[in-house]
Every structure is written in C-alpha cells, then in structure tokens.
Design an enzyme around this catalytic site. Structure first.
Site, PDB file in Angstrom:
ATOM      1  N   LYS A 231       0.840  -1.199   0.000  1.00 30.02           N
ATOM      2  CA  LYS A 231       0.000   0.000   0.000  1.00 30.02           C
ATOM      3  C   LYS A 231       0.874   1.248   0.000  1.00 30.02           C
ATOM      4  O   LYS A 231       1.918   1.291   0.648  1.00 30.02           O
ATOM      5  CB  LYS A 231      -0.920  -0.023   1.220  1.00 30.02           C
ATOM      6  CG  LYS A 231      -1.968   1.085   1.245  1.00 30.02           C
ATOM      7  CD  LYS A 231      -2.900   0.919   2.439  1.00 30.02           C
ATOM      8  CE  LYS A 231      -3.936   2.021   2.512  1.00 30.02           C
ATOM      9  NZ  LYS A 231      -4.853   1.852   3.671  1.00 30.02           N
TER      10      LYS A 231
ATOM     11  N   SER B   1      -9.705   1.939   2.918  1.00 32.70           N
ATOM     12  CA  SER B   1      -8.859   2.722   2.026  1.00 32.70           C
ATOM     13  C   SER B   1      -7.853   1.894   1.239  1.00 32.70           C
ATOM     14  O   SER B   1      -7.222   2.384   0.308  1.00 32.70           O
ATOM     15  CB  SER B   1      -8.101   3.780   2.836  1.00 32.70           C
ATOM     16  OG  SER B   1      -7.230   3.155   3.775  1.00 32.70           O
TER      17      SER B   1
ATOM     18  N   SER C 226     -10.031  -0.543   6.975  1.00 31.66           N
ATOM     19  CA  SER C 226      -9.451  -0.335   5.648  1.00 31.66           C
ATOM     20  C   SER C 226      -8.773  -1.547   5.030  1.00 31.66           C
ATOM     21  O   SER C 226      -8.386  -1.503   3.866  1.00 31.66           O
ATOM     22  CB  SER C 226      -8.458   0.833   5.686  1.00 31.66           C
ATOM     23  OG  SER C 226      -9.136   2.044   5.859  1.00 31.66           O
TER      24      SER C 226
END
Length: 488
Positions: A77, A152, A176
């Site tokens: 990420k 997210s 997330s």
C-alpha cells in the site's frame, strides 16, 4: 503461463526445484499486473526495474529451501514507506516523495527475500472507504468494474482479487483492510494493535492504525503475517508479544469453540441478504462443532461517532507536518511563509482530508475538547469493556464485515455520512485494538460477502484456526472474478 493460481507453497516448491526462477516469476507477475491494470487500477507505481534487479540477485544466490517467501512478489500500500520507491499516500501533497528508508514491515519482507513489485492505490492518506479520494485514479472492484473496491486499501485488495499478485500489504484504521477484502472476496486481517510495527507507515490515526496482510486464502494470509509481525524499538506502540507461527492452529478442528454473535451486528442498516448469508455461516460453524450464541455489544452503535472524533483529531495533529517546507508539494504562488503554509495545504490536500482536519481541529479546540474528544475517549473505554465482557466467556465474535456489498462508483462520495456508515461493523475492532479478519462467505447479487471474525488481543492463531475451518468446508475463496480467470 500465469502463476497467479498457485499458492505460495506451490510457488515455493517450483522455485526450489528450479522449474521457475525468481526472475521468471517476477516477469510473469509484471505481465499479470499490466494485463489487468487498465480494468481495475490497483497500482500507483509498478517498480519493474527494481523488482527485476532484486529477483536477479535472489536467483544469483539461490532460493532458500527453508524460506517460504524467497522470491515471492509483494504489493505494498502506498502509505507504507519503501526506500527509493515513490510513496505518495495517494496525495498530491506527496506526489514526488521517495523515502530514504523502508518501513519495518517492508524491511521484514526484504529480509525474507520477498520482492516489492509495486505500490497500490488507496484513499488519500487512508481517509475514505472506496479508494475514490486518491489524487491519481479510482480503483475498481475486481468483480464488477462499476462498483467500488472499498477502502482505504482498495488497490491492495483488487491486486490480489484480480490475480495481479498473490500477496499484498494494507493498513487498517477503521476497517481499511477488512472492508475491501470483503468487497473483493479475499482474506484480509487487521492484527492486534502493535503486532506489526507502524514505523514507516504514514500516520493517520496513531492509536488506531495497523498494517496487515491480504491473500486469497487463510493460510497464505497467516504466512504473510509471520513475515511482517515483529517487535520494534522504532515504534513505541510495538507489542512485546510475538507468536512463533501464526499458522500453527490451521487444520485443527473447532469442536468446543465458543463463538459469540452480537445482536447489534444484525440490526438496523444491515442488508437482509447479508443477514441471511452470515446466519448461514453461523450454522456452518455449529456444524463444525462450535457453539454460536447471541450476545450484546451495547455501545458498538456509538463506534462510528467515536471513531470520527478520535481519528480526525489524531489526523489533524499528524498531518501538520505536511506544510511545503521539508518535502512533497509546495504551492508556487506564495509570497511569504504564511502563504506557503496556507496555499500548500489548501492545494495539496483533497476535500476529504481537509474535512477531517477541520473536524479534528474543532474537536481538539479549547471550547469543545471536553464535549467531543474527551467524551469520545470515555465512550471508547465502554466499547473496550463490552468486548472484554464477551471475551471472558467466548473465544471469538462472528458477524458480517460490512452492512452491504460493494456500492457503485460515484454514488456515495458526495455523502460523507453514508460512506462513514459502511465501516459500522469494523470500526469498534480498531477502537478496542483487537484482531479481526474478513473471509469470503458467499455472494449477494453476484458480489462477494465478507464474514468477520474478531478475537481478543493476540488471538490471531485462534482466528486463523476458525477461519481456515470454515474455508475448508466452503468454496467461496475458490470462486474468482472473470478478470482473474473465473466465471463470475
């Protein structure tokens, strides 16, 4: 030939037997990324040159037969620092930022000869639930490209679900990892707070953030957690507890296990079809020998309100460092220092980030601190106590990961409250610092449904045990979207 259908153990056997090399596996992974990227948009940066260079070095010294992850590609990420590889947090503010150090989780992966293949798309500074607030692009759901992937960590979830990579890292502040895992039909774990070092993670909510793994199966998820979990002197919140092997209970039966099912998790706002799916999963656990009983978590209904006060307050403090002075974006229309600050932050942050900074600043202001931030902390304690009471009598908690399946692109991004409520069932886990996993549990209207299993602190082994037992008698994890090569 693609290798994306092979498990990590199968890939390891091929690498050890020299039927494929780390370079060949990396090249095939890069091809899988490129062939699917236009459809899903999982990546902000693909580090092709660095990945191939690392793979060649691994081939030169030879695959370590005792190291399961040697030569295995990993997507990371884009809020997790990677030395020499852009780390933008999906924000204009950091559009050109290359860290000079690796996050501890990434360093741990490199120590096991894993290959960082690229950085995945996300909501800006991890603030969002749909990966639509990214400065760079909107990621699309692997199963239906008109739907959101969740957020997210949407890019990390779709990268695994679409067959671009086998493993990825995300971060989870209020759901997330688990929410996008549910929306894309993969396995995502938020570890106990402190299990994985936050050193090198671009901070959002420091008392809530935790890095965790995505994988297609429960065992592979646990195998990746084995790599990234560690105590770390560079992170003051790092936990001293270290489990030797998170896969150790996988394969054991769950006879006699006591599982709680909070009545609030099937209450108002939960799609009736989600309820049916999760109730069927509860029956499956009973068939496996577990006891499933209804309990109450009475303060969980306040979780969203508490979370957005605490997380936004912490974000307003953490994001003060982005001012155009040291690194990242700087507005070029400023005439003095005050204008540098104001213009840089106004132009560099997106709307959702600015919304949360303002909310957090308000909550921390002298006139409202007691009414908002202090009160939120008190209710957070009540939420923690609710969990403690349940775990005094039960091994795990079971429920849906999300109130509904993935929603349409551009349908909720102008309705912040509706977007926030999508994390209704995941947020309390972060507030209490507990481990939680989302595993595939069925489909509603052709879209994946996630089942959430929550444990007491440091109970990841038990969570994996129960999740693997469910996975072994179902085939939801085996069903793949068309983009992966499936028939859905």
């Amino acid at each position: 030939m693609s290798f994306n259908h092979k498990t990590i153990e199968e890939l390891h056997d091929l690498l050890v037997a020299k039927e494929i090399s780390a370079t060949e596996l990396t090249q095939k992974t890069l091809e899988d990324i490129k062939s699917r990227e236009e459809a899903v948009g999982s990546f902000i940066t693909v580090s092709e040159e660095a990945a191939l260079k690392q793979a060649a070095a691994i081939d030169a010294k030879g695959i370590d037969a005792d190291n399961l992850m040697s030569g295995i590609p990993l997507a990371v990420k884009d809020n997790i620092s990677t030395k020499g590889i852009l780390t933008t947090a999906a924000s204009k503010m950091l559009y050109n930022y290359e860290p000079i150090f690796d996050a501890t989780s990434v360093a741990n992966a490199y120590a096991k000869d894993m290959i960082v293949i690229g950085k995945t798309n996300m909501d800006e500074f991890a603030m969002g639930g749909s990966t639509e607030t990214s400065y760079f692009k909107k990621t699309k759901n692997a199963w239906d490209h008109t739907k959101v992937p969740g957020g997210s960590s949407g890019g990390s979830a779709t990268a695994v679900a679409s067959g671009q990579v086998r493993l990825s890292l995300g971060s989870d502040t209020g759901g997330s990892i688990r929410q996008p895992a549910a929306f894309n039909g993969v396995v995502g774990l938020k570890p106990t707070y402190g299990t994985v070092s936050r050193y090198g993670l671009i901070a959002f909510g420091s008392s809530l953030d935790q890095i965790g793994p995505f994988a297609p199966t429960v065992k592979e998820n646990a195998q990746l957690l084995n790599v990234i979990a560690s105590s770390d002197v560079k992170d003051a919140t790092s936990a001293p507890v270290r489990i030797a092997d998170y896969t150790s209970k996988i394969g054991r039966d769950i006879k006699g296990m006591k599982i709680a099912f909070p009545k609030e998790y099937l209450g108002e706002g939960i799609d009736p079809k989600i309820k049916e799916t999760v109730l069927a999963a509860a029956k499956q656990f009973e068939a496996l020998g577990a006891t499933v009983e209804e309990v109450s978590l009475p303060h969980s209904k306040y979780g969203v309100a508490v979370y957005y006060i605490i997380a936004s307050s912490e974000a307003s403090s953490n994001l003060q460092r982005f001012d155009g002075i040291r690194y990242g974006f700087r507005a070029d229309d400023a005439k003095n220092l005050d204008e540098i600050y104001v213009n840089t932050r106004s132009q560099g942050f997106g709307d959702e980030v600015k919304r949360r900074i303002m909310l957090g600043t308000f909550s921390l202001s002298s006139g409202y601190y007691d009414a908002y931030f202090k009160k939120a902390g008190q209710v957070r304690t009540l939420i923690i106590e609710d969990f403690d009471k349940v775990f005094a009598d039960y091994d795990l908690i079971l429920g849906p990961t999300t109130p509904a399946v993935a929603f349409g692109l551009d349908t909720l991004n102008h309705d912040p409250v509706a977007m926030y409520l999508a994390d209704l069932l995941t947020i309390p886990v972060n507030l209490a610092g507990l481990p939680g996993i989302s595993i595939p549990a069925g489909f509603v209207d052709g879209l994946p449904v996630g089942l959430q299993l929550i444990g007491p602190k440091y109970a990841e082994e038990t969570i994996y045990q129960a999740a693997a037992a469910f996975e072994a008698v179902t085939d939801y994890h085996k069903q793949q979207p068309i983009i992966f090569g499936g028939d859905k």
